[in-house]
Design a protein around this motif. Structure first.
Motif, PDB file in Angstrom:
ATOM      1  N   GLY A 166      49.441  40.060  34.672  1.00  0.00           N
ATOM      2  CA  GLY A 166      48.985  39.181  35.731  1.00  0.00           C
ATOM      3  C   GLY A 166      50.048  38.186  36.144  1.00  0.00           C
ATOM      4  O   GLY A 166      50.953  37.865  35.366  1.00  0.00           O
ATOM      5  N   LEU A 167      49.936  37.724  37.373  1.00  0.00           N
ATOM      6  CA  LEU A 167      50.852  36.718  37.899  1.00  0.00           C
ATOM      7  C   LEU A 167      50.105  35.391  37.979  1.00  0.00           C
ATOM      8  O   LEU A 167      49.129  35.257  38.724  1.00  0.00           O
ATOM      9  CB  LEU A 167      51.345  37.140  39.285  1.00  0.00           C
ATOM     10  N   LEU A 168      50.568  34.414  37.170  1.00  0.00           N
ATOM     11  CA  LEU A 168      49.952  33.096  37.142  1.00  0.00           C
ATOM     12  C   LEU A 168      51.036  32.041  37.340  1.00  0.00           C
ATOM     13  O   LEU A 168      52.051  32.065  36.632  1.00  0.00           O
ATOM     14  CB  LEU A 168      49.225  32.860  35.815  1.00  0.00           C
ATOM     15  N   GLU A 169      50.815  31.168  38.287  1.00  0.00           N
ATOM     16  CA  GLU A 169      51.810  30.137  38.633  1.00  0.00           C
ATOM     17  C   GLU A 169      53.172  30.772  38.913  1.00  0.00           C
ATOM     18  O   GLU A 169      54.221  30.233  38.561  1.00  0.00           O
ATOM     19  CB  GLU A 169      51.927  29.109  37.503  1.00  0.00           C
ATOM     20  N   VAL A 186      47.747  37.803  41.037  1.00  0.00           N
ATOM     21  CA  VAL A 186      47.920  39.257  41.103  1.00  0.00           C
ATOM     22  C   VAL A 186      47.561  39.821  39.736  1.00  0.00           C
ATOM     23  O   VAL A 186      47.922  39.254  38.702  1.00  0.00           O
ATOM     24  CB  VAL A 186      49.379  39.648  41.449  1.00  0.00           C
ATOM     25  N   ASP A 187      46.854  40.930  39.735  1.00  0.00           N
ATOM     26  CA  ASP A 187      46.443  41.570  38.490  1.00  0.00           C
ATOM     27  C   ASP A 187      46.795  43.047  38.586  1.00  0.00           C
ATOM     28  O   ASP A 187      46.370  43.721  39.525  1.00  0.00           O
ATOM     29  CB  ASP A 187      44.934  41.380  38.274  1.00  0.00           C
ATOM     30  N   GLU A 206      45.410  38.931  44.905  1.00  0.00           N
ATOM     31  CA  GLU A 206      44.213  38.159  45.229  1.00  0.00           C
ATOM     32  C   GLU A 206      44.521  37.028  46.207  1.00  0.00           C
ATOM     33  O   GLU A 206      43.653  36.623  46.984  1.00  0.00           O
ATOM     34  CB  GLU A 206      43.602  37.575  43.948  1.00  0.00           C
ATOM     35  N   GLU A 207      45.734  36.503  46.133  1.00  0.00           N
ATOM     36  CA  GLU A 207      46.114  35.366  46.981  1.00  0.00           C
ATOM     37  C   GLU A 207      47.428  35.684  47.682  1.00  0.00           C
ATOM     38  O   GLU A 207      48.478  35.681  47.063  1.00  0.00           O
ATOM     39  CB  GLU A 207      46.268  34.095  46.137  1.00  0.00           C
ATOM     40  N   GLY A 208      47.369  35.961  48.970  1.00  0.00           N
ATOM     41  CA  GLY A 208      48.596  36.223  49.713  1.00  0.00           C
ATOM     42  C   GLY A 208      49.150  37.601  49.449  1.00  0.00           C
ATOM     43  O   GLY A 208      48.416  38.582  49.363  1.00  0.00           O
ATOM     44  N   THR A 209      50.473  37.700  49.254  1.00  0.00           N
ATOM     45  CA  THR A 209      51.153  38.978  49.097  1.00  0.00           C
ATOM     46  C   THR A 209      51.931  39.010  47.789  1.00  0.00           C
ATOM     47  O   THR A 209      52.104  37.993  47.122  1.00  0.00           O
ATOM     48  CB  THR A 209      52.127  39.217  50.266  1.00  0.00           C
ATOM     49  N   LEU A 210      52.414  40.198  47.449  1.00  0.00           N
ATOM     50  CA  LEU A 210      53.199  40.386  46.232  1.00  0.00           C
ATOM     51  C   LEU A 210      54.587  40.883  46.609  1.00  0.00           C
ATOM     52  O   LEU A 210      54.747  42.039  47.002  1.00  0.00           O
ATOM     53  CB  LEU A 210      52.520  41.392  45.303  1.00  0.00           C
ATOM     54  N   PRO A 211      55.616  40.040  46.492  1.00  0.00           N
ATOM     55  CA  PRO A 211      56.989  40.478  46.799  1.00  0.00           C
ATOM     56  C   PRO A 211      57.433  41.575  45.825  1.00  0.00           C
ATOM     57  O   PRO A 211      57.060  41.572  44.647  1.00  0.00           O
ATOM     58  CB  PRO A 211      57.819  39.208  46.611  1.00  0.00           C
ATOM     59  N   ARG A 212      58.240  42.497  46.317  1.00  0.00           N
ATOM     60  CA  ARG A 212      58.705  43.617  45.493  1.00  0.00           C
ATOM     61  C   ARG A 212      59.418  43.153  44.223  1.00  0.00           C
ATOM     62  O   ARG A 212      59.193  43.738  43.146  1.00  0.00           O
ATOM     63  CB  ARG A 212      59.617  44.510  46.332  1.00  0.00           C
ATOM     64  N   PRO A 213      60.293  42.129  44.250  1.00  0.00           N
ATOM     65  CA  PRO A 213      60.936  41.706  42.998  1.00  0.00           C
ATOM     66  C   PRO A 213      59.939  41.282  41.925  1.00  0.00           C
ATOM     67  O   PRO A 213      60.148  41.560  40.742  1.00  0.00           O
ATOM     68  CB  PRO A 213      61.818  40.528  43.441  1.00  0.00           C
TER      69      PRO A 213
END
Length: 239
Positions: A166-169, A186-187, A206-213
């Motif tokens: 997951g992506l947190l902060e 992101v999960d 879940e919030e916005g977008t996920l950049p490829r990097p």
């Protein structure tokens, strides 16, 4: 601001993983898989015959069923009887696809392996725990067929394990527990083999977008977790 993990783990640290093999008596393979506070009972049953579309092909099949028991969460879950939720159907299809990939279905012959994943306690990661623990139960079930002389050799092709990231902060964290799963922007759920060949990647921003990097960072972290989980599987199966 940096996310502080509720259980004090490092960002790249798995929850404690345990596999209790031969947990029940009658199933061909049975494992209680524990990933932190998540506990999933994985059993494998062997049935003669295959679905109609595979009859007379000499090929076997594997299917999976997944259920959350009523007491698995703080508030009682109602039993799913005649109608399964979309979530339940999606998860059991994922488990089935993932574990079928571990098998040479032609070598299995015309029999069906049924994997049942029953969540006894849920603290996030139930689907990934079901896949990782279900593989251990699958190996035990297949070895029983070999030992009985019903199969000349094991149809297991490779290990399969699954983990969440997951992506947190803005930072990736491995193997989310419930507070992290809820808070993640992101999960990802990642399923792979011991060669780190991807079988499935499920992800939502879940919030916005996920950049490829950042996606690449999350996949790198997932690979690290998969390697550790497969080592834990090997140790459990060797004991």
């Amino acid at each position: 601001m940096t996310w502080q993990r509720p259980d004090g783990r490092q960002p790249d640290q798995l929850r404690p993983i345990r596999f209790h093999r031969e947990y029940t008596h009658f199933a061909a393979g049975s494992v209680l898989a524990e990933c932190g506070q998540t506990k999933v009972l994985c059993t494998v049953s062997v049935q003669p015959g295959v679905p109609r579309f595979l009859e007379d092909t000499g090929q076997g099949w594997l299917t999976a069923e997944y259920r959350m028991l009523p007491g698995a969460t703080p508030e009682r879950q109602r039993r799913e009887l005649m109608k399964l939720s979309g979530r339940t159907q999606e998860i059991q299809r994922l488990i089935g696809r993932s574990l079928r990939a571990a098998l040479d279905l032609q070598a299995l012959g015309e029999r069906t392996l049924v994997v049942d994943a029953d969540v006894l306690q849920a603290d996030a990661g139930t689907r990934t725990t079901a896949i990782t623990g279900g593989f251990v139960a699958l190996v035990d079930a297949v070895n029983q067929l070999v030992n009985k002389g019903e199969l000349s050799q094991s149809p297991i092709r490779h290990h399969v394990a699954a983990v969440s990231v997951g992506l947190l902060e803005g930072q990736p964290f491995l193997d989310l527990n419930y507070p992290e799963d809820v808070g993640a922007a992101v999960d990802l759920n990642v399923v792979a083999t011991e060669q780190l060949e991807l079988l499935e990647v499920q992800g939502t921003a879940e919030e916005g977008t996920l950049p490829r990097p950042q996606l690449n960072q999350m996949l790198d972290l997932a690979e690290l977790g998969i390697q550790q989980l497969i080592e834990a599987q090997r140790q459990a199966l060797a004991s």
